[in-house]
Design a protein around this motif. Structure first.
Motif, PDB file in Angstrom:
ATOM      1  N   GLN A 248      47.757  41.098 -41.605  1.00 18.69           N
ATOM      2  CA  GLN A 248      48.947  41.008 -41.127  1.00 18.69           C
ATOM      3  C   GLN A 248      48.885  40.749 -39.492  1.00 18.69           C
ATOM      4  OE1 GLN A 248      51.680  40.826 -42.378  1.00 18.69           O
ATOM      5  NE2 GLN A 248      52.131  42.618 -43.752  1.00 18.69           N
ATOM      6  N   TYR A 413      48.211  40.207 -51.864  1.00 15.27           N
ATOM      7  CA  TYR A 413      47.777  38.771 -51.445  1.00 15.27           C
ATOM      8  C   TYR A 413      46.504  39.296 -50.786  1.00 15.27           C
ATOM      9  CZ  TYR A 413      52.515  37.370 -51.700  1.00 15.27           C
ATOM     10  OH  TYR A 413      53.801  37.023 -51.959  1.00 15.27           O
ATOM     11  N   TRP A 418      47.854  35.001 -49.046  1.00 13.02           N
ATOM     12  CA  TRP A 418      48.977  35.136 -47.969  1.00 13.02           C
ATOM     13  C   TRP A 418      49.395  33.968 -47.345  1.00 13.02           C
ATOM     14  CZ3 TRP A 418      52.690  38.213 -46.912  1.00 13.02           C
ATOM     15  CH2 TRP A 418      53.213  38.363 -45.802  1.00 13.02           C
ATOM     16  N   HIS A 421      51.572  31.770 -49.212  1.00 19.30           N
ATOM     17  CA  HIS A 421      53.016  32.424 -49.352  1.00 19.30           C
ATOM     18  C   HIS A 421      53.886  32.046 -48.049  1.00 19.30           C
ATOM     19  CE1 HIS A 421      56.081  35.582 -49.907  1.00 19.30           C
ATOM     20  NE2 HIS A 421      55.759  36.073 -48.651  1.00 19.30           N
TER      21      HIS A 421
END
Length: 582
Positions: A248, A413, A418, A421
């Motif tokens: 993240q 993910y 990720w 995505h």
């Protein structure tokens, strides 16, 4: 002598080709590794092969400016290349999932060069992305030149990726399962031999040319007993959340750079400047990271905590600003630091518990790397091959299983998926779903369409298409646009009288809003049949230009879908005779 025909029809031929690809990729990885080492030595003025973190502070100006200059060169290069090739680069996972293993060698070299420049200028990214892209790109290009089957081409892409990781870490088992888990989407008997051959050949060539450093090395066996099993499980649980945080962080950094009022090509330079400033305080953040190197992990708690946070920030700044590379090496270092930090905290809070520090370092390394990369078995085998310690691998397995479970349930993910995505690519792995998009309504449709104008009468329709002559007739407007489906059973209903015979057929047309487009894939086609509840649907040019170009029957679509599923399963099992040899 191997010919194109013998390769297509011979398992042994594909096996020999895989071995040759492995050897070639091993050579390419060795050359790329030396190119990175030479570049870093030159631009940072350090001894050949010396770790950047150990020598960067000897010249603070180089530490600050080299990443920024490298980012500027990268940004300008990418901007110029995009004028020539504006398409996105397809990586091995995406190629095997959507395109049947087809990759562009030119695009692969683009990414390899960009990663080489990124890593050479000190960005906190790994070379693994370049290794696997180059290896898979070479394998795919060769397979396309030989016109191999879809399944064999996908296997060769896996061979290229497996060879790359195997050569980079001197770990053929880890490289092979990297391909199985990430690039092939699963393990099958049919792919075992070629991927294994490529991995072993790559390691042999890489060892012959260079002496690849292991990702980790400890001089004594690891003890696993008592509370160690519980500690590995708890560590794996926490490592899963750390993995999510690291992934993240890259996304947050990327959004932050996009929000800045600077051109895209200038972002890597700004990111490089920020990275250089961070490296002035924590020089170990430069470069890919040494893996779980004991020299980096033999630190106090405060030093390990600072380096752990700094490495996450450095990787986020690098990837978020536009540097190219991967997180494989960085995740190993993060995991090793996290494991060492966890051991120190436990010793402070519960002294004398008897945990093995090296075990926690290894478990942390495997758990964090598995959570980020998404290859749990690969990480366990990497530990096993590097340490040759079965008990260490068993402890790591506990942490890896818990970590990947946390990441899957809480995030869903890996780092690669990720990124797919965020780009809007609808895949969760390398499972071959590309054939679905290739089996379109255009390929399924028939051209012998029977139509009638909406203004013509029921009596005319009966004369044009007597009872039993046609199952489906489509009504069209005078301008040729689709107006609905005519139920031929109702048309020939004997209860209809003479007055009904003069009824315009447009009044009998139904399902005017149910149609297919040429590009609709087979799943969309079948879903449309389920919602419309009809036996056939027309294929129109577009939603605005509704001229009929063909039609598809539900029975045929189901049969073709079933055949393709069986063919895919047969290729996975190595059985090519289910529907004949092609």
């Amino acid at each position: 002598m191997l010919t194109r025909r013998s390769l297509r029809d011979s398992v042994l031929g594909v096996l020999m080709l895989a071995g040759a690809i492995g050897a070639g990729v091993g050579l390419a990885v060795a050359l790329l590794h030396e190119a990175v080492v030479w570049t870093q030595s030159f631009v940072f003025s350090v001894a050949h092969g010396q770790d950047l973190g150990e020598a960067a502070l000897s010249d603070p100006w180089r530490t600050l400016l080299v990443p920024a200059i490298g980012g500027l060169l990268l940004g300008v290069m990418v901007k110029l290349v995009r004028r020539w090739r504006s398409n996105d680069i397809v990586d091995p996972v995406e190629a095997n999932a959507l395109y049947g293993g087809k990759m562009s060698l030119i695009d692969s070299l683009r990414l390899t060069l960009a990663t080489l420049l990124s890593n050479g200028s000190g960005a906190s990214v790994g070379m693994e992305a370049a290794y696997t892209q180059a290896g898979a790109g070479i394998a795919s290009t060769l397979g396309q030149k030989l016109h191999l089957r879809r399944a064999d081409l996908r296997t060769l892409v896996g061979c290229g990726a497996a060879a790359a990781i195997s050569a980079a870490y001197g770990a053929p088992l880890a490289g092979a399962f990297y391909a199985f888990e990430l690039v092939m989407g699963g393990y099958t008997i049919a792919t075992l031999a070629p991927i294994g051959a490529a991995s072993v050949a790559a390691v042999a060539v890489a060892h012959w040319l260079t002496d690849p450093s292991p990702a980790l090395f400890f001089g004594r066996p690891v003890a696993v007993e008592g509370w160690d099993y519980v500690a590995c499980g708890v560590l794996g649980f926490l490592a899963g959340w750390l993995s999510i945080l690291a992934m993240q962080a890259v996304t947050v950094a990327e959004r932050g750079f996009r929000a800045l009022p600077i051109p895209v090509w200038g972002r890597p330079a700004l990111g490089g400047l920020a990275l250089g400033a961070l490296a002035l305080a924590v020089p170990q953040v430069l470069g890919a990271g040494p893996g779980a190197d004991p020299s980096q992990l033999a630190r106090g708690l405060e030093a390990m905590a600072i380096l752990l946070v700094a490495k996450i920030v450095a990787s986020a700044l690098s990837l978020g600003s536009g540097f190219r590379g991967g997180l494989f090496s960085a995740s190993l270092l993060l995991g090793g630091l996290f494991g060492g930090l966890a051991y120190g905290v436990v010793e402070l809070l519960v002294p004398g518990l008897g945990l093995d520090r090296m075990l926690l370092v290894l478990a942390g390394m495997g758990a964090v790397a598995a959570g980020i990369i998404g290859a749990p078995v690969t990480m366990v085998l990497l530990v096993l091959e590097a340490t040759q310690d079965f008990w260490a691998a068993s402890g790591v397995l506990i942490g890896v299983v818990v970590s990947t479970t946390v990441v899957r349930q809480a995030f869903g993910y890996s780092f690669a998926t990720w990124r797919f995505h965020l780009r809007g690519v609808p895949i969760r792995g390398a499972y071959d779903v590309g054939w679905v998009s290739e089996l379109t309504a255009m390929r399924l449709m028939r051209g012998d369409v029977k139509t009638i104008l909406t203004t013509q009468t029921l009596d005319t329709l009966r004369r044009l298409h007597p009872l039993g002559a046609a199952k489906t007739v489509f009504a069209v407007e005078p301008d040729g646009s689709y107006a609905g489906i005519i139920d031929m059973g109702a048309v020939h209903d004997p209860s209809l009288g003479d007055e009904d015979a003069k009824t315009p057929v447009g009044e009998l047309a139904k399902h005017a809003d149910d149609f297919l487009r040429p590009g609709d894939d087979v799943r969309s086609v079948l879903q449309r049949f389920c919602s419309a509840e009809v036996e056939a649907l027309p294929v129109v040019t577009s939603p605005t230009d509704r001229r009929i170009v063909g039609y598809v029957t539900e029975a045929y679509a189901l049969r073709r879908y079933s055949q393709e599923l069986e063919r895919q399963r047969g290729e996975e099992l190595g059985e090519r005779s289910l529907y004949g040899r092609d």
